[in-house]
Motif scaffolding. Structure first.
Motif, PDB file in Angstrom:
ATOM      1  N   GLY A 226     -45.500  -5.068  28.239  1.00  0.00           N
ATOM      2  CA  GLY A 226     -45.444  -6.424  27.708  1.00  0.00           C
ATOM      3  C   GLY A 226     -46.766  -7.160  27.710  1.00  0.00           C
ATOM      4  O   GLY A 226     -46.804  -8.390  27.614  1.00  0.00           O
ATOM      5  N   ARG A 227     -47.860  -6.420  27.777  1.00  0.00           N
ATOM      6  CA  ARG A 227     -49.185  -7.075  27.849  1.00  0.00           C
ATOM      7  C   ARG A 227     -49.499  -7.897  26.600  1.00  0.00           C
ATOM      8  O   ARG A 227     -50.287  -8.831  26.648  1.00  0.00           O
ATOM      9  N   GLU A 228     -48.900  -7.492  25.471  1.00  0.00           N
ATOM     10  CA  GLU A 228     -49.029  -8.261  24.233  1.00  0.00           C
ATOM     11  C   GLU A 228     -47.909  -7.834  23.294  1.00  0.00           C
ATOM     12  O   GLU A 228     -47.057  -7.033  23.652  1.00  0.00           O
ATOM     13  N   GLU A 229     -47.915  -8.401  22.103  1.00  0.00           N
ATOM     14  CA  GLU A 229     -46.880  -8.024  21.142  1.00  0.00           C
ATOM     15  C   GLU A 229     -47.106  -6.567  20.741  1.00  0.00           C
ATOM     16  O   GLU A 229     -48.190  -6.200  20.297  1.00  0.00           O
ATOM     17  N   PRO A 230     -46.094  -5.682  20.901  1.00  0.00           N
ATOM     18  CA  PRO A 230     -46.346  -4.243  20.747  1.00  0.00           C
ATOM     19  C   PRO A 230     -46.778  -3.823  19.351  1.00  0.00           C
ATOM     20  O   PRO A 230     -47.607  -2.918  19.218  1.00  0.00           O
TER      21      PRO A 230
END
Length: 293
Positions: free
Chosen positions: A191-195
């Motif tokens: 979930g570090r950014e929008e995949p």
């Protein structure tokens, strides 16, 4: 009798199976009974990858050479014990605001769908909560699609490029064949950014570094001889064929988890084609290569 109905009990659930001797893979004489048998035997490693994920199936009631259709909405005759979740589907092609998806979490549900000639099982990269709410994506996927004359051999080379980039970012990719022409690469997503944005950036970077081998856009005229990295499979509205799912090819091939050494050494497309019997033997020997670490 081909149309005979056979009542069975699967893990305490009552089901009626039908047309068990109907051949759904005519080239090799593979019948519905064998499809149900495969899904029943592979269930211990397949079910964890379907757990909590809304199901889309591709059904072939008259076999792989006949007409087929995708089905997201659980059929009206779905048994009451099958878990269903009602989810919004903005932009539905059938103008529906919601769909009642089935969630395949046990052997009886899997057998029920196999009996519907739901050969292919497709799921998104996210799950639902126990209350049926959509959760954030937990999986990243890259779908590697070869443009002829490229094959899965070229996909393997691109997969190795992707592995290097993903590992540099602290992710652990897992390869599998698509069971069709190409392959997929998965990684647990934190979930570090929008995949989709992340996957698109990686695909574009590799296409820029290796323009003779890699594409990050779907343009058909650019496809021959190259591998298209389909990063858009990470869109929450999209699904990807599940590990261990059958595919509707001439033979009953399976989307099969791979060892990295198989990817590294692949020199001919046939090396990474696995049928149901191959997969059951692999699972018996290796367990689930896609199980989470």
């Amino acid at each position: 009798m081909g149309g005979a109905k056979v009542p069975v009990k699967v893990d305490g659930r009552e089901l009626t199976l039908s047309n068990l001797d109907k051949v759904l893979y005519p080239e090799v004489g593979f019948a519905k009974a064998e499809i149900i048998d495969y899904y029943s035997r592979v269930a211990p490693v397949l079910l964890p990858h379907l757990q909590g994920r809304p199901l889309t199936v591709k059904r072939y009631p008259n076999g792989v050479e006949g007409a087929s259709f995708f089905e997201k909405n659980a059929p009206e005759h779905t048994p009451g014990w099958v878990r269903r979740v009602r989810l919004p589907v903005p932009g539905s092609t059938k103008n529906r605001e919601t769909i009642d998806f089935a969630i395949v979490e046990d052997l009886p549900t899997l057998v029920y769908y196999a009996n519907l000639a739901a050969l292919e099982l497709h799921v998104p990269q996210w799950r639902v909560s126990p209350d049926g709410e959509a959760l954030p994506p937990d999986t990243l996927v890259f779908d590697l699609d070869p443009g002829e004359p490229a094959t899965i051999v070229e996909c393997c080379r691109v997969a190795l490029m992707l592995r290097e980039v993903l590992e540099a970012d602290g992710l652990t990719p897992r390869p599998k064949s698509s069971g069709s022409k190409g392959m997929q690469l998965y990684a647990d997503w934190d979930g570090r950014e929008e995949p989709s944005a992340y996957a698109k950036r990686l695909a574009q970077g590799l296409a820029k570094e290796h323009p003779e081998q890699v594409l990050s856009v779907m343009t058909r005229k650019l496809r021959p001889g190259k591998v298209f990295i389909d990063w858009s499979q990470n869109n929450p509205a999209k699904t990807t064929v599940a590990p261990y799912s059958l595919r509707a090819r001439a033979r009953p091939t399976v989307s099969t988890p791979l060892l990295w050494k198989e990817v590294e050494s692949c020199e001919h497309p046939d090396e990474l084609v696995f049928t149901t019997s191959d997969v059951l033997a692999r699972v018996e020997k290796q367990g689930d290569l896609f199980s989470r670490a």
